[in-house]
Design a protein around this motif. Structure first.
Motif, PDB file in Angstrom:
ATOM      1  N   ARG A  75      11.245  -0.480 -91.287  1.00 18.12           N
ATOM      2  CA  ARG A  75      11.613   0.527 -92.170  1.00 18.12           C
ATOM      3  C   ARG A  75      12.779   0.257 -93.068  1.00 18.12           C
ATOM      4  O   ARG A  75      13.020   0.366 -94.221  1.00 18.12           O
ATOM      5  CB  ARG A  75      11.862   1.865 -91.501  1.00 18.12           C
ATOM      6  CG  ARG A  75      10.169   2.318 -90.685  1.00 18.12           C
ATOM      7  CD  ARG A  75      10.575   3.662 -89.898  1.00 18.12           C
ATOM      8  NE  ARG A  75      10.661   4.857 -91.147  1.00 18.12           N
ATOM      9  CZ  ARG A  75      11.164   5.864 -90.686  1.00 18.12           C
ATOM     10  NH1 ARG A  75      11.463   6.363 -89.336  1.00 18.12           N
ATOM     11  NH2 ARG A  75      11.607   6.625 -91.719  1.00 18.12           N
ATOM     12  N   GLN A  99       8.229   4.373-105.614  1.00 17.15           N
ATOM     13  CA  GLN A  99       8.518   5.714-104.945  1.00 17.15           C
ATOM     14  C   GLN A  99       7.272   5.798-104.144  1.00 17.15           C
ATOM     15  O   GLN A  99       7.711   6.221-103.052  1.00 17.15           O
ATOM     16  CB  GLN A  99       8.722   6.814-106.075  1.00 17.15           C
ATOM     17  CG  GLN A  99       8.637   7.898-105.365  1.00 17.15           C
ATOM     18  CD  GLN A  99       8.854   9.290-106.406  1.00 17.15           C
ATOM     19  OE1 GLN A  99       8.981   9.003-107.640  1.00 17.15           O
ATOM     20  NE2 GLN A  99       8.690  10.368-105.915  1.00 17.15           N
ATOM     21  N   LEU A 131      15.071  11.162-101.133  1.00  9.98           N
ATOM     22  CA  LEU A 131      13.714  11.100-100.687  1.00  9.98           C
ATOM     23  C   LEU A 131      13.581  11.316 -99.465  1.00  9.98           C
ATOM     24  O   LEU A 131      12.657  12.260 -98.716  1.00  9.98           O
ATOM     25  CB  LEU A 131      12.803  10.015-101.150  1.00  9.98           C
ATOM     26  CG  LEU A 131      12.530   9.906-102.475  1.00  9.98           C
ATOM     27  CD1 LEU A 131      11.529   8.614-102.795  1.00  9.98           C
ATOM     28  CD2 LEU A 131      11.743  11.033-103.248  1.00  9.98           C
ATOM     29  N   GLU A 132      14.252  10.617 -98.617  1.00 12.93           N
ATOM     30  CA  GLU A 132      14.332  10.573 -97.145  1.00 12.93           C
ATOM     31  C   GLU A 132      14.839  11.988 -96.494  1.00 12.93           C
ATOM     32  O   GLU A 132      14.547  12.490 -95.732  1.00 12.93           O
ATOM     33  CB  GLU A 132      15.172   9.685 -96.512  1.00 12.93           C
ATOM     34  CG  GLU A 132      15.317   9.721 -94.954  1.00 12.93           C
ATOM     35  CD  GLU A 132      13.943   9.371 -94.216  1.00 12.93           C
ATOM     36  OE1 GLU A 132      14.023   9.852 -93.097  1.00 12.93           O
ATOM     37  OE2 GLU A 132      13.015   8.543 -94.743  1.00 12.93           O
ATOM     38  N   ASN A 161      12.751  15.344 -97.371  1.00 13.55           N
ATOM     39  CA  ASN A 161      11.699  15.247 -96.423  1.00 13.55           C
ATOM     40  C   ASN A 161      11.969  15.730 -94.877  1.00 13.55           C
ATOM     41  O   ASN A 161      11.417  16.465 -94.439  1.00 13.55           O
ATOM     42  CB  ASN A 161      10.861  13.705 -96.214  1.00 13.55           C
ATOM     43  CG  ASN A 161       9.940  14.008 -95.397  1.00 13.55           C
ATOM     44  OD1 ASN A 161       8.857  14.357 -95.630  1.00 13.55           O
ATOM     45  ND2 ASN A 161      10.089  13.109 -93.954  1.00 13.55           N
ATOM     46  N   SER A 162      13.261  15.318 -94.665  1.00 13.31           N
ATOM     47  CA  SER A 162      13.817  15.678 -93.353  1.00 13.31           C
ATOM     48  C   SER A 162      14.331  17.226 -93.340  1.00 13.31           C
ATOM     49  O   SER A 162      13.729  17.999 -92.431  1.00 13.31           O
ATOM     50  CB  SER A 162      14.970  14.901 -93.042  1.00 13.31           C
ATOM     51  OG  SER A 162      15.589  15.561 -91.883  1.00 13.31           O
ATOM     52  N   VAL A 181       9.785   6.729 -95.836  1.00 12.88           N
ATOM     53  CA  VAL A 181       9.647   8.054 -95.321  1.00 12.88           C
ATOM     54  C   VAL A 181       8.789   8.615 -94.253  1.00 12.88           C
ATOM     55  O   VAL A 181       9.190   9.467 -93.364  1.00 12.88           O
ATOM     56  CB  VAL A 181       9.632   8.939 -96.738  1.00 12.88           C
ATOM     57  CG1 VAL A 181       9.598  10.528 -96.564  1.00 12.88           C
ATOM     58  CG2 VAL A 181      10.760   8.677 -97.664  1.00 12.88           C
ATOM     59  N   HIS A 182       7.464   8.227 -94.573  1.00 17.05           N
ATOM     60  CA  HIS A 182       6.395   8.369 -93.637  1.00 17.05           C
ATOM     61  C   HIS A 182       6.176   7.274 -92.948  1.00 17.05           C
ATOM     62  O   HIS A 182       4.888   7.486 -92.336  1.00 17.05           O
ATOM     63  CB  HIS A 182       5.410   9.244 -94.366  1.00 17.05           C
ATOM     64  CG  HIS A 182       5.801  10.215 -95.050  1.00 17.05           C
ATOM     65  ND1 HIS A 182       5.966  10.485 -96.502  1.00 17.05           N
ATOM     66  CD2 HIS A 182       5.891  11.672 -94.608  1.00 17.05           C
ATOM     67  CE1 HIS A 182       6.255  11.573 -96.712  1.00 17.05           C
ATOM     68  NE2 HIS A 182       6.305  12.490 -95.490  1.00 17.05           N
ATOM     69  N   GLY A 193      12.978  -0.419 -96.993  1.00 18.36           N
ATOM     70  CA  GLY A 193      13.803   0.264 -97.670  1.00 18.36           C
ATOM     71  C   GLY A 193      14.755  -0.520 -98.554  1.00 18.36           C
ATOM     72  O   GLY A 193      15.034   0.074 -99.736  1.00 18.36           O
ATOM     73  N   ASP A 209       7.825   5.921-100.182  1.00 17.02           N
ATOM     74  CA  ASP A 209       7.493   7.137 -99.207  1.00 17.02           C
ATOM     75  C   ASP A 209       6.570   6.751 -98.177  1.00 17.02           C
ATOM     76  O   ASP A 209       6.487   7.438 -97.065  1.00 17.02           O
ATOM     77  CB  ASP A 209       6.759   8.227-100.371  1.00 17.02           C
ATOM     78  CG  ASP A 209       6.501   9.562 -99.920  1.00 17.02           C
ATOM     79  OD1 ASP A 209       7.559  10.045 -99.567  1.00 17.02           O
ATOM     80  OD2 ASP A 209       5.399   9.746 -99.529  1.00 17.02           O
TER      81      ASP A 209
END
Length: 332
Positions: free
Chosen positions: A264, A246, A50-51, A54-55, A254-255, A268, A250
């Motif tokens: 963070r 999830q 997911l990370e 996104n990147s 992630v955001h 995580g 996220d």
């Protein structure tokens, strides 16, 4: 397992969850080893993807924006086009690698957990080394079942999309048309949930019985008759929990740019722990649900036959006939 199989049919939704939790606690050592070896990497890879996704996608969007504000035909524009193509290739290759690794770890985890519970049920001697030696052989059967189920779901979604397109064309643009589309959407979701249940239980059948692939799917379809509501409700709760985890990852990781790095990381780790517990719990639940469905249809598992079937995985595997692991009828 303390319950006789005849009693399993009386387990409701909460009973299935309690029985699954009890088994995990009673055999926590072996389940902890399986979790750390197979399920932890599975959960970590899912969250990491997911990370990373996104990147990678953020870089693609940035390059696309830079290209839009650059005059076509210039050297910079051509360089950005090459960069964009390269970024898309990297993104696709990453997704392919991710889904491949995820599939392998998922099937290996399923094989390990289902085999473990079956060994507990039959009273077989159980060690982590024995479980891990069996897993690669069971994985082959699970892969065939997965490919058959994947094809079935692909066809289901293809037909569903065609139906939605047809109704979008013929339905009037008013409240009646919207209601019909919502009804179709509900029917689709129920059908998809039903196929997901078939997929999960067919995996258990592929490990515990001689059938796999299409035969396992057919057996599972007959098996859940009379228990569709419990089966769909069970997997609905598990999937909702999965979506919630999830969503939290996220939003918070992630955001979660508004949080500092340590927060963070903490969020995580929390999501990782929740996810691996959910994965383990879900695999145990689907095996217990299999036993509940067998009990509901008064099909008593022959423990000696099942034990022989499990033993066959430890040697050179030979396909077994139906009677090797066949279920005997009992009367209530």
């Amino acid at each position: 397992m303390d319950r006789e199989q005849e009693e399993m049919q009386f387990l409701g939704l909460s009973g299935i969850f309690k029985e699954s939790f009890k088994i995990i606690i009673s055999w926590r050592k072996i389940f902890t080893q399986i979790t750390l070896t197979l399920i932890l990497p599975l959960a970590f890879i899912f969250l990491a993807h997911l990370e990373i996704s996104n990147s990678l996608f953020r870089d693609i969007k940035h390059t696309e924006f830079e290209q839009e504000v650059t005059r076509p035909g210039t050297k910079r524009y051509n360089k950005l086009s090459d960069t964009l193509s390269s970024e898309w290739i990297n993104f696709i290759l990453f997704k392919v690698a991710y889904f491949t690794i995820l599939l392998i770890l998922s099937l290996l985890s399923t094989a390990a957990v289902v085999y473990t519970i079956a060994s507990v049920y039959t009273g077989r001697e159980l060690t982590f080394i024995k479980v891990m030696s069996v897993v690669p052989k069971v994985w082959k059967r699970l892969m065939v079942t997965f490919l058959c189920m994947f094809a079935a779901i692909f066809v289901y979604n293809f037909i569903a999309i065609l139906i939605f397109i047809i109704f979008l064309v013929i339905l009037p643009y008013n409240a009646f048309g919207v209601v019909i589309l919502y009804v179709l959407l509900i029917i689709y979701v129920i059908g998809f949930a039903y196929m997901t249940v078939i997929w999960q239980l067919a995996s258990v059948v592929s490990v515990l019985e001689s059938s796999y692939g299409i035969k396992a799917m057919t057996k599972t379809k007959d098996l859940i008759k009379g228990n569709q509501a419990i089966a769909i409700s069970t997997f609905f709760l598990l999937n909702m929990s999965f979506i919630l985890i999830q969503f939290l990852f996220d939003g918070l990781v992630v955001h979660g740019s508004s949080f500092d790095a340590w927060k963070r990381i903490g969020f995580g780790v929390l999501c990782l722990i929740l996810l691996l517990c959910l994965f383990l719990f879900g695999l145990v639940i689907q095996t217990i649900l299999y036993l509940v469905c067998k009990s509901y249809h008064h099909e008593n598992i022959d423990k000696a036959g099942l034990s022989d079937h499990l033993e066959s995985y430890l040697g050179e595997y030979e396909p077994l006939s139906g009677k090797d692991v066949q279920l005997e009828q009992y009367h209530v």
